[in-house]
Design an enzyme around this catalytic site. Structure first.
Site, mmCIF file in Angstrom:
data_model
loop_
_atom_site.group_PDB
_atom_site.id
_atom_site.type_symbol
_atom_site.label_atom_id
_atom_site.label_comp_id
_atom_site.label_asym_id
_atom_site.label_seq_id
_atom_site.Cartn_x
_atom_site.Cartn_y
_atom_site.Cartn_z
ATOM 1 N N ASP A 170 0.743 -1.197 -0.046
ATOM 2 C CA ASP A 170 0.027 -0.028 0.084
ATOM 3 C C ASP A 170 0.813 1.236 0.077
ATOM 4 O O ASP A 170 2.007 1.347 0.462
ATOM 5 C CB ASP A 170 -0.974 0.088 1.259
ATOM 6 N N ARG A 171 0.483 2.242 -0.601
ATOM 7 C CA ARG A 171 1.287 3.613 -0.646
ATOM 8 C C ARG A 171 1.749 3.895 0.590
ATOM 9 O O ARG A 171 3.024 4.418 0.685
ATOM 10 C CB ARG A 171 0.355 4.645 -1.267
#
Length: 202
Positions: free
Chosen positions: A24-25
């Site tokens: 995830d970012r």
């Protein structure tokens, strides 16, 4: 990464870079990338077969009890939103999510966990922790109230206290066992548990 390879190897033209998994970012840590198609396919097969050992470190709100255990839930992506929710096992879009955890340290307000993923669902650690009222520090998307990392108005760049600590897999060509570990980013030193975290950085 492509530009790094281009400069390091003095290559021209297109450079292939396969991405057999993702983070995830807002998550820091280790990733494996592939230099050619065959390697990417073989790595992807390992992720699909769940033979890759994935270990994460995270700091969550509250005191997690018991000190070790397994969380099993059924998750479903919310349509048209970058969010996941826990659903009943008989939900038509339910996907089982399993992780194993142990508490490494606690203070009065937070718990530092080591997590080994058995499955790899979207936002799995984030939503499984949050649904037990232990959201990850900084993860306002899943109801965290404790800030983490540099302040920014861009929610896509907001840090959360989740770190992909290590990956263990078979080299796609030699089949030798590979274990890669990522050191903690310096921002983790802002945590109340920083003295204990510092002792485990290596």
């Amino acid at each position: 990464m492509k530009e790094f390879l281009r400069v390091r190897d003095g290559k021209k033209g297109n450079i292939y870079l396969g991405v057999p998994h993702r983070l995830d970012r807002p998550v820091s840590g280790v990733m494996v990338l592939a230099r050619h198609v065959r390697a990417a396919r073989r790595l992807a097969e390992q992720f699909e077969a769940r033979t890759v050992r994935k270990t994460y470190w995270t700091v969550v709100e509250g005191l997690v009890s018991p000190e070790m255990g397994t969380w099993t839930d059924y998750l479903c992506k919310i349509p048209d939103a970058a969010r996941v929710e826990v659903v009943a096992s008989d939900h038509p879009d339910a996907r089982q999510a399993v992780l194993h955890y142990r508490v490494l340290a606690t203070d009065r307000h937070t718990s530092w966990l080591e997590i080994e993923l058995e499955t790899g669902r979207m936002h799995q650690i984030r939503v499984q922790a949050a649904c037990r009222l232990h959201p990850i520090l900084g993860d306002t998307q899943y109801a965290a109230v404790t800030a983490f990392g540099p302040a920014t108005d861009d929610f896509r760049r907001r840090w959360i206290a989740l770190h992909a600590r290590s990956l263990e897999f078979r080299h796609p060509m030699t089949r030798q066992l590979v274990c890669q570990t990522a050191p903690l980013p310096a921002v983790w030193q802002s945590l109340a548990l920083s003295s204990l975290i510092e002792a485990r950085r290596e």
